[in-house]
Scaffold this motif. Sequence first.
Motif, PDB file in Angstrom:
ATOM      1  N   VAL A   1      42.396  28.524  43.139  1.00 42.09           N
ATOM      2  CA  VAL A   1      42.908  29.914  43.424  1.00 42.09           C
ATOM      3  C   VAL A   1      44.142  30.044  42.049  1.00 42.09           C
ATOM      4  CG1 VAL A   1      44.290  31.709  44.521  1.00 42.09           C
ATOM      5  CG2 VAL A   1      42.996  30.039  45.905  1.00 42.09           C
ATOM      6  N   THR A   2      43.645  30.908  41.106  1.00 42.19           N
ATOM      7  CA  THR A   2      44.131  30.977  39.828  1.00 42.19           C
ATOM      8  C   THR A   2      44.948  32.475  40.051  1.00 42.19           C
ATOM      9  OG1 THR A   2      42.872  29.445  38.764  1.00 42.19           O
ATOM     10  CG2 THR A   2      44.390  30.483  37.317  1.00 42.19           C
ATOM     11  N   PRO A   3      46.111  32.619  39.803  1.00 42.92           N
ATOM     12  CA  PRO A   3      46.801  33.929  39.635  1.00 42.92           C
ATOM     13  C   PRO A   3      46.729  34.407  38.026  1.00 42.92           C
ATOM     14  CG  PRO A   3      48.425  32.413  40.337  1.00 42.92           C
ATOM     15  CD  PRO A   3      47.302  31.676  39.974  1.00 42.92           C
ATOM     16  N   LEU A   4      46.109  35.533  37.930  1.00 37.49           N
ATOM     17  CA  LEU A   4      45.917  36.190  36.502  1.00 37.49           C
ATOM     18  C   LEU A   4      46.994  37.231  36.490  1.00 37.49           C
ATOM     19  CD1 LEU A   4      42.079  36.082  36.599  1.00 37.49           C
ATOM     20  CD2 LEU A   4      43.509  34.180  35.658  1.00 37.49           C
TER      21      LEU A   4
ATOM     22  N   ARG B   1      30.995  29.211  43.328  1.00 33.57           N
ATOM     23  CA  ARG B   1      31.043  30.756  42.942  1.00 33.57           C
ATOM     24  C   ARG B   1      32.282  31.193  42.498  1.00 33.57           C
ATOM     25  NH1 ARG B   1      28.251  33.552  47.236  1.00 33.57           N
ATOM     26  NH2 ARG B   1      29.368  35.477  46.663  1.00 33.57           N
ATOM     27  N   THR B   2      32.245  32.005  41.789  1.00 35.11           N
ATOM     28  CA  THR B   2      33.499  32.736  41.282  1.00 35.11           C
ATOM     29  C   THR B   2      33.794  33.998  41.538  1.00 35.11           C
ATOM     30  OG1 THR B   2      32.835  31.264  39.026  1.00 35.11           O
ATOM     31  CG2 THR B   2      34.296  33.342  38.667  1.00 35.11           C
ATOM     32  N   VAL B   3      34.720  34.052  42.146  1.00 36.97           N
ATOM     33  CA  VAL B   3      35.358  35.712  42.823  1.00 36.97           C
ATOM     34  C   VAL B   3      36.319  36.081  42.024  1.00 36.97           C
ATOM     35  CG1 VAL B   3      35.797  36.687  44.892  1.00 36.97           C
ATOM     36  CG2 VAL B   3      34.164  34.752  44.907  1.00 36.97           C
ATOM     37  N   LEU B   4      36.474  37.294  41.867  1.00 36.34           N
ATOM     38  CA  LEU B   4      37.825  37.813  41.033  1.00 36.34           C
ATOM     39  C   LEU B   4      38.180  38.992  42.220  1.00 36.34           C
ATOM     40  CD1 LEU B   4      39.465  38.578  38.693  1.00 36.34           C
ATOM     41  CD2 LEU B   4      38.019  40.037  37.866  1.00 36.34           C
ATOM     42  N   VAL B   5      39.515  38.803  42.408  1.00 33.53           N
ATOM     43  CA  VAL B   5      40.174  39.849  43.408  1.00 33.53           C
ATOM     44  C   VAL B   5      40.915  40.809  42.556  1.00 33.53           C
ATOM     45  CG1 VAL B   5      41.581  40.016  45.287  1.00 33.53           C
ATOM     46  CG2 VAL B   5      40.047  37.901  45.223  1.00 33.53           C
TER      47      VAL B   5
ATOM     48  N   TYR C   1      43.555  37.704  41.144  1.00 31.10           N
ATOM     49  CA  TYR C   1      43.224  36.355  41.512  1.00 31.10           C
ATOM     50  C   TYR C   1      41.855  36.084  41.304  1.00 31.10           C
ATOM     51  CZ  TYR C   1      47.979  36.419  43.571  1.00 31.10           C
ATOM     52  OH  TYR C   1      49.253  36.473  43.657  1.00 31.10           O
ATOM     53  N   LEU C   2      41.712  34.572  40.555  1.00 38.24           N
ATOM     54  CA  LEU C   2      40.408  34.139  40.166  1.00 38.24           C
ATOM     55  C   LEU C   2      40.245  33.055  41.313  1.00 38.24           C
ATOM     56  CD1 LEU C   2      38.263  33.545  38.137  1.00 38.24           C
ATOM     57  CD2 LEU C   2      39.444  32.117  37.105  1.00 38.24           C
ATOM     58  N   LEU C   3      39.068  32.952  42.000  1.00 39.47           N
ATOM     59  CA  LEU C   3      38.665  32.031  43.098  1.00 39.47           C
ATOM     60  C   LEU C   3      37.564  31.282  42.508  1.00 39.47           C
ATOM     61  CD1 LEU C   3      38.974  34.374  46.287  1.00 39.47           C
ATOM     62  CD2 LEU C   3      40.935  33.494  45.039  1.00 39.47           C
ATOM     63  N   ARG C   4      37.867  30.011  42.566  1.00 38.18           N
ATOM     64  CA  ARG C   4      36.427  29.138  42.196  1.00 38.18           C
ATOM     65  C   ARG C   4      36.244  28.100  43.509  1.00 38.18           C
ATOM     66  NH1 ARG C   4      37.861  28.513  35.925  1.00 38.18           N
ATOM     67  NH2 ARG C   4      40.388  28.353  36.853  1.00 38.18           N
ATOM     68  N   THR C   5      35.103  28.398  44.028  1.00 35.96           N
ATOM     69  CA  THR C   5      34.763  27.799  45.266  1.00 35.96           C
ATOM     70  C   THR C   5      34.207  26.286  44.844  1.00 35.96           C
ATOM     71  OG1 THR C   5      32.463  28.504  45.431  1.00 35.96           O
ATOM     72  CG2 THR C   5      34.234  30.066  46.398  1.00 35.96           C
TER      73      THR C   5
END
Length: 262
Positions: A13-16, A67-71, A59-63
């Motif tokens: 989980v990476t905050p942007l 999978r790459t999810v951007l919140v 937030y960037l989520l990499r599973t």
Amino acid sequence: MPHPGLVSAGVEVTPLCDAVGPMGEQIARPLRELFGGPDHPVWARADATEPWVLHFHCYLLRTPAGRTVLVDTGLGGPDSPAASWAPVPGGLTAELAAAGVRPEQVDTVVLTHLHSDHASGSLAADGRTPAFPNARYLVQRTELDWLTATGSPLLDAVVRPLRAAGCLDARAGEVALTPEVRVFATPGHTPGHQSVAIGGRQLVVAGDVVLHPVQLTDPTVGYLYDDDQPAATGTRQRLLAELTAGHGILATAHFAEPFTRL
Ligand SMILES: [Zn+2]
């Protein structure tokens, strides 16, 4: 440089940080007027007459399965609907690049809600093409109904172009994106506000369910621009109670520090 982030249930989980700054004059109020009202006891021992300086985190989520999810997509460029009140244009694209992700690698964009500081970076600079060309964009159907009823500028700036491009998914309630990542409804700030839970409730990216740390001190402190303050308070109380019970992590859009362990 992006915040180093953390790993929760195997998901990176990476905050942007899209931007930092005070609200524009149109809607700016002293902190104590925005949260709880000027006479609320939560401010008894604080000097809260200054303006609110917000961070704007996506937030960037990499599973584990890749999978790459951007919140959220933040404030958008200089011509975005947020430009009338945002401190500066959003810097999401550069933050994403610094995290090692190209726009075409994003599989899913979750829009927590359709306010201009959370969804305006959804389109490319031409205003028509999705900024994340291979992504499905996920919103709650209730949010679209509300947006249509209120005639928000985001209808033309975000919703209609995404619909025309065929990449907008309107869903109702809970959606499992991967075994670790679930989207769930958290109404109140807006009617179709949604949050993203990782590993049950180990970490929740909660959009604007909690906007300012004073709402951790007292979750009943409402926010002036919540669409439905009683509903927002109920949602905030429930989420904070769940996270506290499980010693989970709250990831917020507007706190200075993206993560709060409860
Ligand atoms: Zn916001």
